[in-house]
Design an enzyme around this catalytic site. Structure first.
Site, mmCIF file in Angstrom:
data_model
loop_
_atom_site.group_PDB
_atom_site.id
_atom_site.type_symbol
_atom_site.label_atom_id
_atom_site.label_comp_id
_atom_site.label_asym_id
_atom_site.label_seq_id
_atom_site.Cartn_x
_atom_site.Cartn_y
_atom_site.Cartn_z
ATOM 1 N N VAL A 1 128.148 84.297 38.331
ATOM 2 C CA VAL A 1 127.974 83.771 39.691
ATOM 3 C C VAL A 1 127.012 82.599 39.625
ATOM 4 O O VAL A 1 125.923 82.715 39.058
ATOM 5 C CB VAL A 1 127.424 84.856 40.643
ATOM 6 C CG1 VAL A 1 127.086 84.250 42.002
ATOM 7 C CG2 VAL A 1 128.417 85.999 40.800
ATOM 8 N N ALA B 1 121.949 81.027 38.688
ATOM 9 C CA ALA B 1 123.179 81.717 38.292
ATOM 10 C C ALA B 1 122.804 83.066 37.688
ATOM 11 O O ALA B 1 121.635 83.341 37.411
ATOM 12 C CB ALA B 1 123.956 80.896 37.273
ATOM 13 N N LYS B 2 123.770 83.895 37.495
ATOM 14 C CA LYS B 2 123.571 85.146 36.753
ATOM 15 C C LYS B 2 124.920 85.612 36.249
ATOM 16 O O LYS B 2 125.962 85.299 36.838
ATOM 17 C CB LYS B 2 122.955 86.222 37.656
ATOM 18 C CG LYS B 2 122.151 87.258 36.899
ATOM 19 C CD LYS B 2 120.815 86.693 36.482
ATOM 20 C CE LYS B 2 119.950 87.745 35.801
ATOM 21 N NZ LYS B 2 118.596 87.225 35.547
ATOM 22 N N GLY B 3 124.897 86.379 35.165
ATOM 23 C CA GLY B 3 126.115 86.945 34.635
ATOM 24 C C GLY B 3 125.905 88.408 34.320
ATOM 25 O O GLY B 3 124.773 88.855 34.133
#
Lengths: 431, 88
Positions: A75, A120-122
């Site tokens: 995201v 962001a992050k995953g």
């Protein structure tokens, strides 16, 4: 690490209590800060939702011949201030909403410390401890391939998070480089130093926790030297924070991890706890200590409580038992929004997560800059610049907190959201 | 829902809220003016080149825009605004 070791974690990823809803917390904090700012309806609507989201499902051959379909997420919450930046976590409970919340927090964190990144992050929904090193490598390389065209040094730069580490980043860098046909060191941060990682990256988050906690204690009239300290979580963040606080004269009196906890009013030696952890898998039962559980640790009468486990640890249900003068949020979201007013009423100062644990992303920024310049800075320079950047952010939050008579979390979010909203406005609307 | 199209006309008959802040910039005491008109804020400060102007829904962001030309960063500008009175 060797390939046979399980990845070390960012914060202590082994939850000590069921998590609160991270997205609800993130949105509540955002709405509260947006109200305080008087943010206009257009900016509010844009910043409340992620800019881009990807969900990928991919097959992974397991060592026993089975094929498992694994789900991963990336995201990008906002990129108005620069390329998206944020970790990738491997955890069995990771889902899209959690990743959305963490991506939003990354946007605010980068803006607050004024590094030119978006957020962001995953996440990949797997239990890394249940996989072999080969299986982990296959999951990582395939996930990196699924994100081909998404991640890159100018677009979106992952880093280690819960359940991932420098080795994971090396696999991602190698996979991206294989597809590109040349080495792309700037695609990830938190790499091993031999692959272009930065000196000081491993301890960066814990060092930021120590720097900000020391400032908060000083504001409360209590120097770190001689302060009593309890630490929840003994992963990368908790261990480094405990060690650095100990080195700066703080008296560590209690530490917990998933296996239990240890206390000693005369003081604990983090090096001995680390050795016991390496030997037994937990700090529990370390020689010369008394046992303590998490609830008891949260209620200790100490100067500083470092929360370096997962989110949702201090809630409205237990906030009235906290007796620490200062809480340092080494993890993301360890104090829920409904607990904040209770803590404020009790005179507890909270160093909010987007400030307290920003040391990691600050040194990630340094690593990215070094990679782009093909230049390595010495460790002392990294430490000085980290203290300078996080100190400047701390001072800005303190100034607004005092000017407006608000708490640090609201001040931190207001500054961060203001910066992102302003960047968004100046860039204008396309088309 | 994001508002689009022509914004509603500002009600100019409502009593504007004017607030002033004494701020110290480069050792000099100056006045930051904040004016609320309807749902929006205007901020201004005098400079040697004339008054600056910032406008926004947020008094903090309006002030940031008014102070940016004289080298004041957003976080510092927000702290200069301090608490604002609620709308009348």
């Amino acid at each position: 690490m060797t390939l046979t070791e399980p990845p070390r974690t960012g914060a202590d990823d082994r939850a000590v209590r069921p998590r609160q809803d991270a997205l609800t917390s993130a949105l509540t904090q955002f709405d509260h800060a947006a109200d305080h700012l008087g943010l206009g309806p257009e900016s509010h609507a844009i910043l409340r939702v992620p800019k881009r989201e990807w969900t990928v499902n991919f097959p992974v051959p397991m060592d026993d011949g089975r094929v498992e379909v694994v789900t991963g997420y990336r995201v990008q919450h906002n990129v108005a201030r620069g390329p998206a930046k944020g970790g990738i976590r491997f955890h069995p409970a990771t889902d899209l909403d959690e990743v959305r919340a963490l991506a939003m927090w990354m946007t605010w964190k980068c803006a607050l410390v004024d590094v030119p990144f978006g957020g962001a992050k995953g996440g990949v929904t797997i239990d890394p401890r249940a996989l072999s090193a080969d299986e982990l490598q296959r999951v990582t390389r395939r996930f990196a391939t699924e994100l081909q065209g998404v991640i890159g040094p100018d677009t979106d730069i992952p880093a280690p998070d819960v359940g991932t580490n420098a080795q994971t980043m090396a696999w991602i860098m190698d996979t991206v480089s294989m597809h590109a046909g040349y080495t792309v060191p700037g695609v990830v941060t938190g790499k091993p130093i031999s692959l272009g990682g930065s000196a000081g990256r491993a301890d960066a988050t814990g060092m930021g926790v120590m720097f900000t906690a020391a400032r908060a204690l000083a504001e409360a009239g209590r120097p770190l030297d001689g302060a009593t300290v309890a630490v929840q979580g003994f992963g990368n963040v908790g261990e480094a924070a405990a060690r650095l606080i100990h080195e700066h004269g703080g008296k560590l009196v209690a530490v917990t991890d998933v296996g239990g906890g240890v206390a000693n009013p005369a003081g604990l030696d983090p090096a001995r706890l680390k050795a016991h952890l390496a030997e037994t898998g937990s700090i529990a039962g370390a020689p010369g200590t008394d046992p303590i559980d998490n609830e008891a640790l949260l209620g200790l009468d100490v100067d500083l409580l470092v929360l370096a486990a997962l989110e949702g640890q201090v809630t409205a249900a237990n906030a009235d038992r906290v007796r620490a003068r200062v809480i340092a949020e080494g993890a993301n979201g360890p104090v829920t929004p409904d607990a904040d007013p209770i803590l404020a009423e009790r005179g507890v100062t909270t160093v909010p997560d987007i400030l307290c644990n920003a040391g990691g992303v600050i040194v990630s920024y340094f690593e990215w800059v070094q990679n782009l310049q093909s230049w390595a800075w010495p460790a002392a320079q990294i430490e000085d610049r980290l203290e300078q950047v996080i100190g400047r952010a701390y001072d800005a939050v303190a100034r607004l907190r005092r000017a407006d008579g608000i708490d640090s979390r609201l001040a931190a979010h207001a500054i961060a959201i203001g910066r992102v909203a302003e960047a968004q406005r100046i860039r204008g609307r396309y088309p | 829902v994001i508002e689009t199209g022509t914004p509603p006309a500002t009600d100019l008959t409502s009593r504007p809220t004017v607030e002033e802040r004494r701020v110290i910039i480069a050792g000099e005491v100056r006045t930051l003016r904040l004016l609320r008109i309807g749902e929006r804020w205007l901020a201004s400060i005098d400079t040697e080149h004339g008054p600056t102007l910032g406008a926004d829904h947020s008094p903090y962001l309006a002030a940031a825009r008014a102070l940016e030309p004289i080298g004041i960063g957003l976080a510092e500008a927000m702290a200069m605004v301090g608490p604002v009175r609620p709308a009348r």
